[in-house]
Structures are given as C-alpha cells and as structure tokens.
Design a protein around this motif. Structure first.
Motif, short mmCIF file in Angstrom:
data_model
loop_
_atom_site.label_atom_id
_atom_site.label_comp_id
_atom_site.label_asym_id
_atom_site.label_seq_id
_atom_site.Cartn_x
_atom_site.Cartn_y
_atom_site.Cartn_z
N TRP A 69 7.22 -5.31 -0.90
CA TRP A 69 6.16 -5.78 -1.78
C TRP A 69 5.84 -7.21 -1.37
CZ3 TRP A 69 9.92 -2.40 -3.10
CH2 TRP A 69 9.52 -1.23 -3.77
N ALA A 87 2.31 -0.13 -8.11
CA ALA A 87 3.12 -0.24 -6.90
C ALA A 87 4.55 0.26 -7.10
CB ALA A 87 3.16 -1.70 -6.44
N LEU A 90 -0.28 -8.62 -3.60
CA LEU A 90 -1.20 -8.13 -2.58
C LEU A 90 -0.83 -6.68 -2.19
CD1 LEU A 90 -1.43 -11.28 -0.27
CD2 LEU A 90 -2.93 -10.61 -2.15
N PRO A 91 -1.40 -5.69 -2.88
CA PRO A 91 -1.06 -4.30 -2.57
C PRO A 91 -1.42 -3.90 -1.15
CG PRO A 91 -2.89 -4.40 -4.12
CD PRO A 91 -2.39 -5.79 -3.97
N GLU A 92 -2.47 -4.50 -0.59
CA GLU A 92 -2.89 -4.14 0.77
C GLU A 92 -1.90 -4.60 1.84
OE1 GLU A 92 -4.65 -8.13 -0.20
OE2 GLU A 92 -4.41 -6.25 -1.28
N GLN A 93 -1.02 -5.54 1.50
CA GLN A 93 0.00 -6.00 2.45
C GLN A 93 1.39 -5.49 2.08
OE1 GLN A 93 -0.13 -10.13 3.64
NE2 GLN A 93 -2.35 -10.21 3.41
N SER A 94 1.44 -4.65 1.07
CA SER A 94 2.71 -4.10 0.60
C SER A 94 2.88 -2.66 1.07
CB SER A 94 2.76 -4.15 -0.93
OG SER A 94 2.65 -5.49 -1.38
N ALA A 95 4.12 -2.23 1.14
CA ALA A 95 4.45 -0.85 1.53
C ALA A 95 5.61 -0.39 0.65
CB ALA A 95 4.79 -0.77 3.00
#
Length: 137
Positions: free
Chosen positions: A35, A136, A24-29
């Motif tokens: 990640w 990512a 889930l890239p939208e919840q990763s930083a």
C-alpha cells in the motif's frame, strides 16, 4: 490557524510542521501486500531567527506493529534555510506492507543568524495515520 489543506500540525520553538496525506491506490498492490501513500509537508518559520533544516527522523509503524526508523540529511535532497516568515513545501511517499499504519518524527534545525547562531534544536513532525480505506483491504 490550521491551513484547511493540512490535516495535521505541530509547533515547536516557532517552527510549524503541517502534513496532509493521501492514499494512492494506483501505486498500491494489495494482492502483493503493498500500500502506498503520498504526504505533503509544509515547514513554516514563525520565529524571529533564520534556521536551516539539517536532518529528518521518521518513525513509520505498520498495522502489524513493525517499525521502520528513517534518518537522513535534509528532505528530498534539500537542506532549506527558512528566514522568519518563510516556509518550505515538499512531497514524498511511504509504502507499507499493511493497509494502515502511521508516521511521526522530528526535524533537526540549526540557527543560522543572530546571537544563537550554531544552536541546534528539534521540531516535531505531527503524528498522522496512514489509512488505505475500505476499497484496498
């Protein structure tokens, strides 16, 4: 037969555990070394007895070799009873400090009917990789 939605499966004593995982890239930083993955689990009872899922035992490994052991009652707050032919689905998530890692584990069940009532046994949760993908890293 492996359901096409689930990439990973393990069967133990008539219990099949299937897993599908998504990054889930939208919840990763990644800039903060975080990640995040969601995983969908389906537990199927192909045995001839009713069973209850009591506990979960996860081994989560990150790319640096760090291991996190997670144990607890049930799955997402539930301890489902599965009669022969029934299944239980749930979705949960896993953060890691690295862009890849893996998960595997086991569930502890108890037989809730028949001559083996009260007997406990473990069912394997299949090994599955956690991979963020090139975007990512």
């Amino acid at each position: 037969m492996l359901d096409s939605f689930f990439d990973h499966a393990a069967m133990t004593d008539g219990i099949t555990v299937r897993v599908s995982v998504s990054y889930l890239p939208e919840q990763s930083a990644p800039e903060e070394a975080r990640w995040f993955w969601a995983y969908h689990v389906r537990v199927e009872n192909h045995s001839d007895r009713a069973v209850q899922l009591l506990t979960r035992h996860w081994r989560i490994t990150d790319a640096g070799g760090g291991v996190n052991l997670v144990e607890g009652e049930g799955v997402v707050g539930e301890q489902p009873v599965l009669r022969p032919g029934e299944s239980h689905d749930y979705v949960s998530g896993c953060p890691l400090p690295t862009p890849w890692g893996s998960m595997e584990g086991r569930y502890t069940f108890v037989v809730v009917d028949g001559e083996k009532t009260g007997q406990r046994f473990e069912a394997a949760i299949p090994f599955f990789p956690l991979e963020a993908g090139e975007t990512a890293q």
